[in-house]
Design an enzyme around this catalytic site. Structure first.
Site, PDB file in Angstrom:
ATOM      1  N   ASN A  88       0.613  -1.052  -0.056  1.00  0.00           N
ATOM      2  CA  ASN A  88      -0.132  -0.078   0.020  1.00  0.00           C
ATOM      3  C   ASN A  88       0.672   1.298  -0.066  1.00  0.00           C
ATOM      4  O   ASN A  88       0.251   2.350  -0.250  1.00  0.00           O
ATOM      5  CB  ASN A  88      -0.967  -0.157   1.175  1.00  0.00           C
ATOM      6  CG  ASN A  88      -1.577   1.316   1.310  1.00  0.00           C
ATOM      7  OD1 ASN A  88      -2.714   1.742   0.567  1.00  0.00           O
ATOM      8  ND2 ASN A  88      -1.150   2.102   2.392  1.00  0.00           N
TER       9      ASN A  88
ATOM     10  N   TYR B 211       2.747  10.382 -10.884  1.00  0.00           N
ATOM     11  CA  TYR B 211       2.023   9.446  -9.955  1.00  0.00           C
ATOM     12  C   TYR B 211       1.379   8.416 -11.029  1.00  0.00           C
ATOM     13  O   TYR B 211       1.130   7.112 -10.595  1.00  0.00           O
ATOM     14  CB  TYR B 211       0.949  10.048  -9.134  1.00  0.00           C
ATOM     15  CG  TYR B 211       0.042   9.040  -8.165  1.00  0.00           C
ATOM     16  CD1 TYR B 211       0.601   8.420  -7.209  1.00  0.00           C
ATOM     17  CD2 TYR B 211      -1.406   8.821  -8.561  1.00  0.00           C
ATOM     18  CE1 TYR B 211      -0.111   7.470  -6.265  1.00  0.00           C
ATOM     19  CE2 TYR B 211      -2.069   7.861  -7.898  1.00  0.00           C
ATOM     20  CZ  TYR B 211      -1.319   7.450  -6.651  1.00  0.00           C
ATOM     21  OH  TYR B 211      -1.991   6.392  -5.907  1.00  0.00           O
TER      22      TYR B 211
END
Length: 289
Positions: A113, A212
């Site tokens: 994560n 990103y």
């Protein structure tokens, strides 16, 4: 099947979706087909102070207390903190050595994560983002996959930001080809993105000006490669988008709660998947990348 303890690891687990994943792993483990004896969940984070504070938060969480799923309440699960900075090769190596020594008979679940989303767009932002989100997540995966027992899972938290619809047809083909080829091919594509940004021609070459997004597309691509490499050894590797979740990363603008964002990752970690691997998932369903 012999009763054995289970081991789960969640990177970036001290807040947001990561913290919710740790919590929901504990809540859902009792009804999971993977259940076999007690479960130890390692909540990892860069900061020992924040990581230990997160564990304390979970120990007093009303939902966990009510469900009595923690070992101190007579349940199956124990939550422990362990330091891990996925932007540091040394930290990843040290963590891997700890896991191998502490759990020589293997582990069962890894949820990657941890990640960063920096403001702005320039070459430095691209390098920092890819270093952590792509290279860091890949190294954690490659370090821990050999330790995962048959029947185990590796779940990479990606994003719809990495969906191929955001790129030109040529870049889409390049991603699909890399995902069908090798880790080296995926990494070469990330290197091309970096070079195109350095040359100021990323848009001309069919990329979006978003570090990103590119990092997450790369993560989905290498997840597909790893899935093929490890499926024959009984380990299921999948990538998923948790959705637009209200966290620090979205500056509180998300539409989902962190518990809602944890649903798909926890499902991929604990539910019956009937052998499905190499998928990109959203809202508990496999979707087209």
């Amino acid at each position: 099947m012999a009763i054995q303890s289970r081991i789960a690891i969640v990177t970036g687990g001290n807040k947001g979706i990561g913290l919710a994943i740790v919590k929901n792993l504990a809540l859902q483990y009792p009804s999971s087909p993977l259940r076999s004896g007690p479960l130890t969940i390692y909540l990892t984070a860069r900061s020992a102070e924040r990581g230990n504070a997160a564990v304390e938060t979970l120990l007093s969480d009303p939902a966990l207390q009510k469900a009595k799923v923690l070992s101190r309440d007579g349940g199956d699960s124990e939550i422990k903190f362990r330091e891990l900075d996925i932007s540091s090769e040394e930290s990843i190596k040290k963590f891997g050595e700890f896991v191998e020594k502490e759990h020589s008979d293997g582990i069962d679940v890894v949820v990657n994560n941890a990640g960063i989303a920096l403001d702005g767009f320039n070459l430095d932002v691209v390098k920092q983002t890819l270093h952590t989100n792509y290279h860091g997540t890949l190294l954690v995966s490659q370090t821990l996959l050999p330790l995962i027992r048959p029947g185990g899972r590796l779940v990479n938290i990606a994003s719809m930001a990495g969906h191929l619809s955001k790129y030109s047809k040529d870049i889409q083909k390049s991603f699909l080809s890399a995902a069908d080829t090798s880790i080296d091919a995926c990494t070469a594509l990330m290197d091309k993105f970096t070079a195109d940004v350095a040359a100021g021609k990323e848009k001309e070459e069919g990329w979006t000006s978003a570090a990103y997004a590119a990092s997450k597309a790369g993560e989905i691509a290498f997840s597909k490669v790893l899935a093929r490499e490890w499926e024959g050894k009984g380990v299921l590797v999948n990538a998923c988008c948790p959705g637009y979740v209200k966290t620090d990363m979205t500056k509180g603008n998300g539409a989902k709660s962190v518990d809602e964002g944890a649903r798909t990752p926890v499902m991929l970690a604990l539910a019956e998947l009937n052998g499905k691997a190499g998928g990109f998932w959203q809202s508990e369903k496999e979707i087209k990348w």
